[in-house]
Design a protein around this motif. Structure first.
Motif, mmCIF file in Angstrom:
data_model
loop_
_atom_site.group_PDB
_atom_site.id
_atom_site.type_symbol
_atom_site.label_atom_id
_atom_site.label_comp_id
_atom_site.label_asym_id
_atom_site.label_seq_id
_atom_site.Cartn_x
_atom_site.Cartn_y
_atom_site.Cartn_z
ATOM 1 N N ASP A 108 0.848 -1.192 0.000
ATOM 2 C CA ASP A 108 0.000 0.000 0.000
ATOM 3 C C ASP A 108 0.884 1.243 0.000
ATOM 4 O O ASP A 108 2.109 1.142 -0.134
ATOM 5 C CB ASP A 108 -0.948 -0.008 1.207
ATOM 6 N N THR A 109 0.277 2.409 0.152
ATOM 7 C CA THR A 109 1.050 3.659 0.102
ATOM 8 C C THR A 109 1.899 3.865 1.343
ATOM 9 O O THR A 109 2.740 4.773 1.367
ATOM 10 C CB THR A 109 0.101 4.852 -0.062
ATOM 11 N N THR A 124 0.601 -6.072 0.935
ATOM 12 C CA THR A 124 -0.822 -6.406 0.813
ATOM 13 C C THR A 124 -1.046 -7.693 0.027
ATOM 14 O O THR A 124 -2.119 -8.282 0.138
ATOM 15 C CB THR A 124 -1.583 -5.264 0.122
ATOM 16 N N ARG A 127 -2.159 2.213 -10.052
ATOM 17 C CA ARG A 127 -3.159 3.257 -10.232
ATOM 18 C C ARG A 127 -4.411 2.608 -10.815
ATOM 19 O O ARG A 127 -4.323 1.735 -11.674
ATOM 20 C CB ARG A 127 -2.662 4.357 -11.170
ATOM 21 N N VAL A 128 -5.582 3.069 -10.370
ATOM 22 C CA VAL A 128 -6.856 2.545 -10.843
ATOM 23 C C VAL A 128 -7.581 3.660 -11.588
ATOM 24 O O VAL A 128 -7.932 4.686 -10.992
ATOM 25 C CB VAL A 128 -7.729 2.043 -9.678
ATOM 26 N N SER A 165 -6.494 7.298 -11.228
ATOM 27 C CA SER A 165 -6.630 7.965 -9.937
ATOM 28 C C SER A 165 -5.269 8.071 -9.271
ATOM 29 O O SER A 165 -4.235 7.737 -9.849
ATOM 30 C CB SER A 165 -7.596 7.183 -9.055
ATOM 31 N N ALA A 166 -5.280 8.547 -8.024
ATOM 32 C CA ALA A 166 -4.043 8.676 -7.275
ATOM 33 C C ALA A 166 -3.427 7.290 -7.034
ATOM 34 O O ALA A 166 -4.101 6.260 -7.079
ATOM 35 C CB ALA A 166 -4.305 9.378 -5.946
ATOM 36 N N MET A 167 -2.134 7.284 -6.771
ATOM 37 C CA MET A 167 -1.423 6.030 -6.582
ATOM 38 C C MET A 167 -1.944 5.325 -5.326
ATOM 39 O O MET A 167 -2.066 5.927 -4.260
ATOM 40 C CB MET A 167 0.077 6.310 -6.457
ATOM 41 N N GLU A 168 -2.265 4.026 -5.472
ATOM 42 C CA GLU A 168 -2.811 3.252 -4.372
ATOM 43 C C GLU A 168 -1.804 2.284 -3.783
ATOM 44 O O GLU A 168 -2.097 1.617 -2.795
ATOM 45 C CB GLU A 168 -4.045 2.472 -4.829
ATOM 46 N N GLY A 169 -0.623 2.193 -4.373
ATOM 47 C CA GLY A 169 0.392 1.283 -3.856
ATOM 48 C C GLY A 169 1.451 1.017 -4.907
ATOM 49 O O GLY A 169 1.545 1.719 -5.924
#
Length: 692
Positions: A310-311, A316, A393-394, A397-401
């Motif tokens: 994760d960030t 995970t 990224r999804v 969007s912002a970076m999720e991990g």
């Protein structure tokens, strides 16, 4: 009828009933308040009358001007008392109120006349008074013969001369006025009591009427309320509970509960929509589960290690390959910092390398792992890895991990090094063949000339004696001179050096020659034992070294089939390894030197293996990478040629199509591993050999 219309009708009916209840309650409550107020006013009038009566009795008993003044003051208060005036509003409702007010007016007039007469004549009641009447507590003398037109009292005008007869008449008239006053007060009190009883009765009747009306309304309203509640429960709550139960089961992944909608109201349409939504959610959930299963299968099948964070840099996800390389299971790794699970070092400095996850989190860009990166597993095993870390990224969007994809390149690097080494061997082999031929010719002449010189100087040949006599010198004197000048010793050194050069040339020729014509099947354990027997005869007096002092531990697997090989070359390779190991342990002064010699089969790869390990000083990474290079040696100058291991490597890899590698660490000894195929690569019809 729709639910909305039904609820509207129910709301209207409830509103009408509410207004009816409110009207009845307000009417009865207003009457109740009026009666209560009337009752309170009666109590206040009674209290005012009683206090006046008490003061009048005191006045009659004490007969002095002070009490007379108090009576006047109290009577003034009684005249101004609002409690009797407040009763006027109930004259129409209570007929006795009119009589009560009339009697009060008479009382006020009589007391005013009484007080006026007292003030005019200064007359007080006599000392002896009649016994009180049973009703009012005072004797009531007979009324005067000439009563006043309003109250029936005869109040004569005051006498000009106060004689005894006039004084007696005044006392009689005064007493008659007092008796009339108490009689009026008694009548007023009786009226007040009757009105109080009547008002209490009215209040009770109002209360009974209010309670009766309220009870009647409740009895009328109760069936309607019960009907409304039952209808609301059956038509609304039951279906809401069904929807709630279905939603709860859907959230738990159970889609078996069906909702039946048999109407056209809002809840029926909601149930129909819910059923459509339930089916859609089930389809999407099934598709998502299938996609997740497919993704999991791909993740499990992929040959590279995959690790996601994760960030915050916590793990995970980790796939089986990453589990094997890191030594952490998925259950243990998830939630831990990536630096704890994914530990990497720089090769060969072994410095801690920056984790690429944090560089991706900082820059948001793809980061490739540096070359020569070592992954240290939880168990301490080390792997050379390569690949990259990328942001997750999804939909932009912002970076999720971050996802790390890495693979074990240890074998790839080893094979690459072997290929480089083989290329070196091939190039050096061609050079060695040419050099060997060029060196052999002059070397043979040098060695032959040295032998001839030694024979002509030291040998007892007749030609030597004749030549010495012809030169005028004695052969013994010449030999003495040669010994004194060390000529013979120099000749021996010259021959030894020539022999040593010859060995180097022979090794170079062996390096360049494949010699496949001498291939035949041999028992590998017998060849190893023969090499050990040869090594036992290696005795170096100058270094005080004896191979027989080394402990030999053998570990031979039975049932290994004979392998095609050149027995002399295999013995030479094993002997070189044993000689190098024994020399390394001797130079390092190893306590209790020991060799571990093993022969076993790798049935999976169809290869016979020889392992030769020692407990010597070992070697570092730099030496280990160069150990098979030609002319590379760690021995002192003059102690080695640097061709022994390179020739051995060439014999195994080129002549026998096998493999040769070394595993070593400083202070941990060294282990050389030789692998030779069960069958020659030229025999394409060979069948797979299985263990017996």
């Amino acid at each position: 009828m729709s639910l909305k219309k039904t609820l509207s009708i129910l709301l209207v009916v409830l509103t009408l009933f509410s207004f009816l209840v409110l009207f009845i309650f307000t009417s009865n409550f207003r009457q109740f308040l009026s009666n209560t107020e009337f009752h309170t006013a009666l109590n206040e009038a009674r209290w005012s009358l009683e206090t006046t009566k008490v003061l009048l009795e005191e006045y009659l008993l004490q007969k002095n001007p002070r009490v007379s003044r108090q009576l006047r003051i109290k009577f003034d208060t009684f005249k101004r008392d609002e409690s009797f005036r407040n009763l006027e509003k109930w004259e129409t409702e209570f007929p006795l109120v009119s009589s009560l007010l009339s009697k009060r007016t008479d009382l006020v007039y009589i007391v005013e006349l009484l007080l006026a007469q007292e003030e005019r004549d200064g007359i007080f009641l006599p000392d002896t008074m009649p016994q009180p009447d049973a009703r009012v507590g005072l004797a009531l003398p007979a009324p005067a013969t000439q009563p006043d037109a309003r109250v029936g009292l005869a109040l004569p005008a005051p006498a000009t001369q106060p004689d005894a007869r006039a004084q007696e008449m005044a006392h009689a008239l005064h007493a008659d006025a007092v008796s009339q006053t108490f009689l009026t007060m008694h009548e007023i009190s009786s009226y007040l009591i009757d009105l109080s009883v009547q008002s209490s009765h009215e209040i009770s009747l109002d209360t009974i009427h209010f309670i009766s009306a309220l009870t009647l309304i409740i009895l009328i309203l109760l069936p309607f309320v019960l009907f409304t509640l039952i209808w609301f429960r059956n038509r609304v709550l039951t279906r809401i509970f069904q929807l709630d139960a279905a939603a709860s089961r859907i959230s738990a992944g159970d889609y078996s509960l069906k909702i039946f909608a048999d109407g056209n109201d809002e809840l029926s349409r909601l149930s129909q929509t819910f059923t459509v939504m339930q089916k859609s959610v089930q389809e999407h959930t099934t598709a998502l589960a299938n996609e997740k299963e497919r993704f999991g299968t791909i993740l499990l099948s992929i040959g590279d290690g995959v690790l996601a964070t994760d960030t915050d840099g916590r793990v995970t996800l980790i796939n089986p390959v990453a589990e094997r390389l890191t030594g952490w299971t998925s259950a243990e790794a998830v939630g831990r910092p990536v630096t704890e699970v994914f530990r990497i070092l720089k090769d060969p400095s072994r410095e801690v390398q920056d984790n690429p996850v944090f560089r991706v989190l900082e820059t948001g860009l793809v980061v490739n792992l540096a070359n020569h990166t070592i992954l240290v597993s939880r168990t301490g095993e080390e792997y050379q890895i390569a690949d990259s870390a990328s942001p997750i990224r999804v939909s932009g969007s912002a970076m999720e991990g971050v996802v790390l994809v890495f693979r074990d390149v240890s074998e790839h690097n080893r094979m690459q090094n072997l290929m480089i080494q083989s290329e070196k061997m091939l190039s050096v082999g061609g050079l060695a063949a040419g050099m060997a031929h060029e060196i052999n010719n002059p070397l043979s002449g040098m060695l032959q000339s040295a032998s001839v010189i030694e024979t002509r100087l030291a040998g007892d040949l007749p030609a030597n004696a004749q030549a010495a006599a012809a030169a005028g010198i004695s052969l013994e004197g010449l030999r003495t001179y040669m010994e004194a000048r060390g000529i013979f010793r120099m000749l021996v050194l010259l021959k030894e050096s020539g022999v040593r050069i010859g060995k180097i040339v022979n090794n170079m020729l062996s390096f360049a020659r494949k010699g496949s014509s001498q291939m035949s099947t041999h028992n590998l354990t017998e060849l190893v034992d023969a090499a050990l027997d040869l090594a036992a005869t290696d005795y170096d007096l100058k270094k005080e070294y004896d191979f027989r002092k080394i402990v030999i531990e053998r570990d031979y697997e039975p049932g290994i089939p004979p392998i095609p090989c050149d027995s002399g070359q295999i013995e030479q390779v094993v002997l070189n390894l044993l000689r190098n190991g024994s020399q390394a342990m001797h130079y390092a002064a190893t306590n209790e030197p020991r060799f571990t010699v093993g022969v076993y089969a790798d049935w999976t790869r169809q290869m016979a293996c020889i392992e030769i390990g020692d407990n010597g000083p070992g070697m570092d990474e730099a030496v280990r990478h160069r150990v098979f290079e030609p002319f590379f040696t760690t021995k002192p100058v003059g102690e080695g040629t640097g061709l022994g291991l390179s020739v051995s490597y060439f014999i195994i890899t080129e002549n026998h199509h096998g493999e040769m590698e070394v595993v070593s660490s400083p202070g941990e000894g060294a282990m050389f591993i030789i692998r030779i195929p069960f069958a020659s690569t030229s025999n394409s019809t060979a069948t797979q050999i299985v263990p017996q």
